[in-house]
Design an enzyme around this catalytic site. Structure first.
Site, PDB file in Angstrom:
ATOM      1  CB  SER A 123       7.717  -8.929   1.914  1.00 48.01           C
ATOM      2  OG  SER A 123       6.567  -9.659   2.265  1.00 48.01           O
TER       3      SER A 123
ATOM      4  CE1 TYR B   2       1.190  -7.621  -3.244  1.00 46.55           C
ATOM      5  CE2 TYR B   2       0.285  -7.380  -1.040  1.00 46.55           C
ATOM      6  CZ  TYR B   2       1.176  -6.990  -2.012  1.00 46.55           C
ATOM      7  OH  TYR B   2       2.068  -5.976  -1.752  1.00 46.55           O
TER       8      TYR B   2
ATOM      9  CE  LYS C  60       4.600  -8.279  -2.466  1.00 45.43           C
ATOM     10  NZ  LYS C  60       5.810  -7.797  -3.162  1.00 45.43           N
TER      11      LYS C  60
HETATM   12  N1  LIG Z   1       2.054   0.559  -2.508  1.00 47.32           N
HETATM   13  C1  LIG Z   1       1.746  -0.215  -1.476  1.00 47.32           C
HETATM   14  O1  LIG Z   1       0.748   0.001  -0.793  1.00 47.32           O
HETATM   15  C2  LIG Z   1       2.643  -1.345  -1.106  1.00 47.32           C
HETATM   16  C3  LIG Z   1       3.505  -1.927  -2.006  1.00 47.32           C
HETATM   17  N2  LIG Z   1       4.282  -2.996  -1.623  1.00 47.32           N
HETATM   18  C4  LIG Z   1       5.171  -3.643  -2.588  1.00 47.32           C
HETATM   19  O2  LIG Z   1       6.135  -2.716  -3.028  1.00 47.32           O
HETATM   20  C5  LIG Z   1       6.492  -2.999  -4.373  1.00 47.32           C
HETATM   21  C6  LIG Z   1       6.337  -1.753  -5.214  1.00 47.32           C
HETATM   22  O3  LIG Z   1       5.017  -1.311  -5.130  1.00 47.32           O
HETATM   23  P1  LIG Z   1       4.545   0.109  -5.689  1.00 47.32           P
HETATM   24  O4  LIG Z   1       5.679   1.044  -5.702  1.00 47.32           O
HETATM   25  O5  LIG Z   1       3.303   0.442  -4.986  1.00 47.32           O
HETATM   26  O6  LIG Z   1       4.156  -0.321  -7.194  1.00 47.32           O
HETATM   27  P2  LIG Z   1       3.901   0.489  -8.543  1.00 47.32           P
HETATM   28  O7  LIG Z   1       2.757  -0.179  -9.201  1.00 47.32           O
HETATM   29  O8  LIG Z   1       3.838   1.959  -8.304  1.00 47.32           O
HETATM   30  O9  LIG Z   1       5.230   0.140  -9.357  1.00 47.32           O
HETATM   31  C7  LIG Z   1       5.500  -1.185  -9.700  1.00 47.32           C
HETATM   32  C8  LIG Z   1       6.805  -1.262 -10.443  1.00 47.32           C
HETATM   33  O10 LIG Z   1       7.048  -2.637 -10.822  1.00 47.32           O
HETATM   34  C9  LIG Z   1       7.187  -2.715 -12.240  1.00 47.32           C
HETATM   35  N3  LIG Z   1       6.665  -4.007 -12.694  1.00 47.32           N
HETATM   36  C10 LIG Z   1       5.406  -4.485 -12.559  1.00 47.32           C
HETATM   37  N4  LIG Z   1       5.291  -5.680 -13.124  1.00 47.32           N
HETATM   38  C11 LIG Z   1       6.512  -5.986 -13.634  1.00 47.32           C
HETATM   39  C12 LIG Z   1       7.020  -7.106 -14.361  1.00 47.32           C
HETATM   40  N5  LIG Z   1       6.235  -8.147 -14.685  1.00 47.32           N
HETATM   41  N6  LIG Z   1       8.321  -7.088 -14.729  1.00 47.32           N
HETATM   42  C13 LIG Z   1       9.112  -6.038 -14.430  1.00 47.32           C
HETATM   43  N7  LIG Z   1       8.685  -4.966 -13.752  1.00 47.32           N
HETATM   44  C14 LIG Z   1       7.393  -4.936 -13.353  1.00 47.32           C
HETATM   45  C15 LIG Z   1       6.398  -1.518 -12.762  1.00 47.32           C
HETATM   46  O11 LIG Z   1       6.771  -1.085 -14.067  1.00 47.32           O
HETATM   47  P3  LIG Z   1       6.037  -1.667 -15.406  1.00 47.32           P
HETATM   48  O12 LIG Z   1       4.566  -1.654 -15.124  1.00 47.32           O
HETATM   49  O13 LIG Z   1       6.464  -0.753 -16.496  1.00 47.32           O
HETATM   50  O14 LIG Z   1       6.575  -3.043 -15.574  1.00 47.32           O
HETATM   51  C16 LIG Z   1       6.796  -0.471 -11.737  1.00 47.32           C
HETATM   52  O15 LIG Z   1       8.087   0.021 -11.992  1.00 47.32           O
HETATM   53  C17 LIG Z   1       5.613  -4.164  -4.809  1.00 47.32           C
HETATM   54  O16 LIG Z   1       6.340  -5.366  -4.679  1.00 47.32           O
HETATM   55  C18 LIG Z   1       4.454  -4.125  -3.829  1.00 47.32           C
HETATM   56  O17 LIG Z   1       3.880  -5.388  -3.657  1.00 47.32           O
HETATM   57  C19 LIG Z   1       4.242  -3.496  -0.356  1.00 47.32           C
HETATM   58  C20 LIG Z   1       3.416  -2.946   0.572  1.00 47.32           C
HETATM   59  C21 LIG Z   1       2.540  -1.837   0.272  1.00 47.32           C
HETATM   60  C1  LIG Z   2       0.466  -7.746  16.850  1.00 47.00           C
HETATM   61  C2  LIG Z   2       0.519  -6.388  16.321  1.00 47.00           C
HETATM   62  C3  LIG Z   2      -0.198  -6.149  15.047  1.00 47.00           C
HETATM   63  C4  LIG Z   2       0.076  -4.778  14.474  1.00 47.00           C
HETATM   64  C5  LIG Z   2      -0.798  -4.283  13.358  1.00 47.00           C
HETATM   65  C6  LIG Z   2      -1.118  -5.257  12.285  1.00 47.00           C
HETATM   66  C7  LIG Z   2      -1.749  -4.624  11.084  1.00 47.00           C
HETATM   67  C8  LIG Z   2      -1.679  -5.507   9.885  1.00 47.00           C
HETATM   68  C9  LIG Z   2      -2.267  -4.888   8.675  1.00 47.00           C
HETATM   69  C10 LIG Z   2      -1.839  -5.533   7.405  1.00 47.00           C
HETATM   70  C11 LIG Z   2      -1.898  -4.560   6.288  1.00 47.00           C
HETATM   71  C12 LIG Z   2      -1.449  -5.078   4.991  1.00 47.00           C
HETATM   72  C13 LIG Z   2      -1.293  -3.944   3.995  1.00 47.00           C
HETATM   73  C14 LIG Z   2      -0.708  -4.418   2.728  1.00 47.00           C
HETATM   74  C15 LIG Z   2      -0.434  -3.300   1.765  1.00 47.00           C
HETATM   75  C16 LIG Z   2      -0.087  -3.830   0.431  1.00 47.00           C
HETATM   76  O1  LIG Z   2       0.822  -4.583   0.261  1.00 47.00           O
HETATM   77  C17 LIG Z   2      -1.010  -3.411  -0.637  1.00 47.00           C
HETATM   78  N1  LIG Z   2      -1.189  -2.004  -0.676  1.00 47.00           N
HETATM   79  C18 LIG Z   2      -0.576  -3.883  -1.956  1.00 47.00           C
HETATM   80  O2  LIG Z   2       0.569  -3.253  -2.298  1.00 47.00           O
END
Ligand SMILES: NC(=O)C1=CN([C@@H]2O[C@H](COP(=O)(O)OP(=O)(O)OC[C@H]3O[C@@H](n4cnc5c(N)ncnc54)[C@H](OP(=O)(O)O)[C@@H]3O)[C@@H](O)[C@H]2O)C=CC1
Ligand SMILES: CCCCCCCCCCCCCCCC(=O)[C@@H](N)CO
Length: 326
Positions: free
Chosen positions: A173, A187, A191
């Site tokens: 998530s 988004y 999630k």
């Molecule tokens: N980076 C962040 O700030 C955060 C990320 N997340 C979550 O973590 C997870 C990974 O994120 P992150 O590592 O940043 O992402 P990246 O964009 O770096 O990597 C995403 C991965 O998912 C694959 N992918 C995307 N679309 C598809 C599809 N339709 N089918 C199959 N594979 C797919 C991509 O490969 P390809 O494009 O080749 O398909 C790649 O391997 C996500 O779910 C994201 O929402 C959560 C919080 C914060």
């Molecule tokens: C009561 C206590 C509260 C504590 C702090 C709360 C802060 C919340 C911030 C939410 C940040 C969301 C980031 C999502 C990142 C992400 O998923 C994207 N980069 C897309 O991948």
């Protein structure tokens, strides 16, 4: 007076102790350990960012690792990188999680899964009023329906696995899946959706010794975030900053530790731990100590949450005021 003190002190000590014992007795499901060594870990989105870091770490812990993503080229590069750092070959599967037939073929080829990590995800931040419905559907399709596809495809063999050892389905998530964030209507919805799926599914598969985990990272340095930041609204930046920022390797480490200990909710940093206590809701909690913390801080953490809302709405108001002036 002495009697009163005595009664007061024993109450102060006994009440928490009684609460601890009570919670120890009632928390369900019970805690569990999920071994990784020599088991099949299947990671979607395993060719980049957090998924790739998970593949590295699962391989170095002795798991047999498969990764799935769309681009075969990125998958091959990931495979080379994991081989270089661990000497282990991961299996790669090129498929789009939106295509049920394609992923069910990949899952069949890969063989029975012990730990499924549904990590693929796309994030295109924008105000809903501005965002095209195509992009809204894209996020819901990949992040939420894609998770359904993966789980539907993997579940039959996971349920019928011959060794009855504990298995896991972990869903990636985001902190934006615990609290709605400006610019993330689709988004956040995708999630938050994973949480409903996870809570319901845990009840359905506990009898098969399958354990669900939900991982809630903050902003994490990945190729995905680099792309996202090119078009992130200013207010999304401001609000997301409150959750902190991490390296993909550390998120993967926290995630794997949480999966191995069967945690239902897996926060990744201190801000995430606060957020998880604040949003405990009716999720299962296997740890009686965490349950204790949730109960005793319930009031105060709500106040902290309300303070965060106060700051966020203040930023939004200031931002609008500034926009009017310029
Ligand atoms: N980076 C962040 O700030 C955060 C990320 N997340 C979550 O973590 C997870 C990974 O994120 P992150 O590592 O940043 O992402 P990246 O964009 O770096 O990597 C995403 C991965 O998912 C694959 N992918 C995307 N679309 C598809 C599809 N339709 N089918 C199959 N594979 C797919 C991509 O490969 P390809 O494009 O080749 O398909 C790649 O391997 C996500 O779910 C994201 O929402 C959560 C919080 C914060
Ligand atoms: C009561 C206590 C509260 C504590 C702090 C709360 C802060 C919340 C911030 C939410 C940040 C969301 C980031 C999502 C990142 C992400 O998923 C994207 N980069 C897309 O991948």
């Amino acid at each position: 007076m002495a009697d009163f003190n005595y009664a007061f002190i024993s109450l102060v000590l006994l009440l928490p102790l009684a609460l601890l014992i009570f919670l120890y007795l009632i928390v369900r499901p019970r805690s569990v350990n999920i071994p990784l060594k020599n088991r099949h870990v299947f990671i979607t989105g395993g060719s980049s960012g957090i998924g790739l870091a998970l593949a590295h770490q699962a391989a170095s812990e002795g798991a047999r690792v498969s990764i799935l993503a769309r681009s075969l080229k990125k998958l091959e590069e990931a495979k080379d990188a994991v081989r270089l750092s661990t000497g282990i070959d991961v299996a790669v599967f090129a498929a789009d999680v939106r295509d049920y037939d394609a992923i069910s073929k990949a899952v069949d080829e890969a063989g029975p899964i012990d730990v499924l990590v549904v990590n693929q995800g796309v994030f295109v931040p924008q105000e809903l009023a501005e965002q095209d419905m195509d992009e809204v559907k894209f996020m819901l399709d990949v992040n939420l329906l894609g998770a359904f596809h993966m789980i539907k495809a993997a579940l039959p063999t996971m349920k019928n696995r011959v060794d009855r050892r504990p298995a896991s389905i972990a869903l990636m998530s985001s902190q934006a899946g615990q609290v709605g964030v400006y610019g993330y209507t689709a988004y956040s919805a995708s999630k938050f959706g994973l949480r409903g799926l996870a809570e319901a599914l845990q009840q359905e598969v506990i009898g098969d010794n399958i354990h669900i985990s939900l991982i809630f990272p903050p902003d994490t340095d990945t190729p995905g975030l680099v792309e996202e930041e090119k078009r992130r609204p200013e207010l999304t930046n401001i609000i997301a900053a409150g959750g902190g920022r991490m390296k993909a390797e550390l998120v993967a480490k926290k995630a794997l530790n949480g999966i191995k200990s069967g945690s239902f909710i897996i926060p990744c940093n201190f801000e995430g731990a606060l957020l998880s206590v604040a949003t405990a809701g009716l999720s299962p909690q296997r740890s009686f100590l965490m349950a204790f913390l949730e109960v005793v801080t319930a009031g105060i953490i709500r106040i902290v949450g309300l303070c965060f809302q106060w700051v966020w709405y203040d930023s939004i108001q200031k931002w609008h005021a500034q926009k009017k002036r310029t």
